[in-house]
Write an enzyme that holds these catalytic residues in place. Structure first.
Site, PDB file in Angstrom:
ATOM      1  N   SER A  81       0.724  -1.311  -0.014  1.00  0.00           N
ATOM      2  CA  SER A  81       0.049  -0.026   0.123  1.00  0.00           C
ATOM      3  C   SER A  81       0.699   1.331   0.002  1.00  0.00           C
ATOM      4  CB  SER A  81      -0.860   0.077   1.267  1.00  0.00           C
ATOM      5  OG  SER A  81      -0.170   0.077   2.583  1.00  0.00           O
TER       6      SER A  81
ATOM      7  N   ASP B 118      -4.578   6.727   7.778  1.00  0.00           N
ATOM      8  CA  ASP B 118      -5.306   5.695   8.585  1.00  0.00           C
ATOM      9  C   ASP B 118      -4.500   4.801   9.410  1.00  0.00           C
ATOM     10  OD1 ASP B 118      -3.635   3.839   6.904  1.00  0.00           O
ATOM     11  OD2 ASP B 118      -5.374   3.694   5.419  1.00  0.00           O
TER      12      ASP B 118
END
Length: 344
Positions: free
Chosen positions: A41, A318
């Site tokens: 990611s 996040d």
């Protein structure tokens, strides 16, 4: 058996590559560098399927103003590295991996959630599989030439330690750490060795950032402090990676001057920022902007997360990934020294 199978594959690929490169043209000047990216990611710019969280709001709210498949509010590591190298943003494997024509940009093979091992939960291709995708494009389909395209290009292998999370939960005893770290780094070294056979101009691999400082861990302290119990494992990984990279550079038969492999020291950059020693000072650097179950809704359609007022004020987006401003700060610290190491 696992090691022997990998050794056999490595030798087969090595001889296959060296038999194929003779028909390619000599390397040209690096006027239009290509960037090839492998990892998870931190490097993914949109390879996940449209059902992934990275394609749901509030991801992408800073750039481009809607979800783009990046695990952030905006740009990520790949975007900033490409800019520093003067390379165009790589094509996505998801959209261009099946084309049969020569491509004028590099390619991003990174998938969110990718690990060294195959995940029992996530279906993302692991890192060695991603490298295999490029081998197929270069050798079987000739979309990229080795002595032409790849020899004048850069590669990034981004590893963010996903394999370690479950391992740490199941193995609180530090005695188990060294063997597992060795197994992880051996697999990374294997992928780097294959990439070396593809003759990239330079290959960058990330050090492991401080896992104990990620919001998924610091939530236990209300985002006030890092969990130092992760530090020994991270230290072991980075020391082992440093030795592996030194070995690869020493044994590099294709490079006569300088080092092909470069470590991108994410750990140092992260710690500089988290300790508020960088140019950009985040007020609460351990607290994510998207707090909770980011991008998820409950059965009634209510958000399972809260969002900060200004993503630029947060380092983390996040529970794992930095914000666009976070990545900007990281690559500002890495800056000129990283660019010079990769372009020399």
């Amino acid at each position: 058996m696992h090691y022997l199978m990998k050794l056999f594959f490595s030798l087969s690929l090595f001889f296959g590559i060296n038999g194929a490169v003779g028909s390619n043209q000599p390397s040209q000047a690096n006027k239009n560098p290509k960037l090839f990216v492998f990892g998870n990611s931190y490097a993914d710019t949109g390879n996940m399927k449209p059902t992934a969280l990275s394609w749901k709001l509030p991801y992408g709210i800073t750039f481009p103003g809607k979800p783009s498949g990046r695990y952030s509010d905006g740009l990520t590591a790949t975007d900033f590295l490409a800019k520093q190298l003067g390379a165009k943003l790589p094509y996505l494997w998801r959209t261009h991996g099946k084309k049969k024509v020569k491509l004028n940009r590099g390619m991003n093979f990174a998938f969110g959630g990718s690990e060294v091992f195959d995940s029992p939960v996530d279906r993302s291709p692991n890192i060695s599989t991603q490298v295999g995708f490029l081998v197929n494009l270069a050798l079987a389909r000739r979309v990229y030439t080795i002595d032409g395209d790849l020899a004048s290009s850069y590669a990034l292998l981004s590893y963010s330690g996903t394999d370690y999370y479950g391992f740490i939960d199941q193995n609180p005893n530090m005695a188990a750490y060294p063997a597992f770290v060795e197994f992880i780094v051996e697999d990374i070294q294997y992928s780097l060795g294959i990439m070396n056979g593809l003759k990239f101009k330079n290959i960058a691999v990330t050090s492991l950032h401080p896992l104990g400082c990620l919001p998924r861990v610091t939530v236990a302290s209300s985002f006030r402090s890092c969990n130092e119990s992760y530090s020994d494992l991270v230290r072991l990984h980075n020391e082992s990676l440093k030795k592996a990279v030194a070995k690869l550079n020493k044994e590099d038969k294709f490079r006569t001057k300088g080092d092909r492999f470069v470590i991108v020291d994410l750990h140092k950059a992260f710690m500089t920022i988290l300790e508020k020693k960088g140019n950009k000072r985040f007020k609460s650097p351990l607290k994510p902007c998207c707090e909770g179950d980011c991008a998820r809704m409950d059965m009634k359609g209510a958000k399972k997360y809260t969002l900060c007022n200004d993503p630029k004020s947060a380092f983390f987006w996040d529970e794992i990934n930095p914000t666009q401003e976070g990545w900007r700060s990281i690559y500002s610290l890495l800056g000129k020294s990283l660019t010079e190491s990769l372009t020399k």
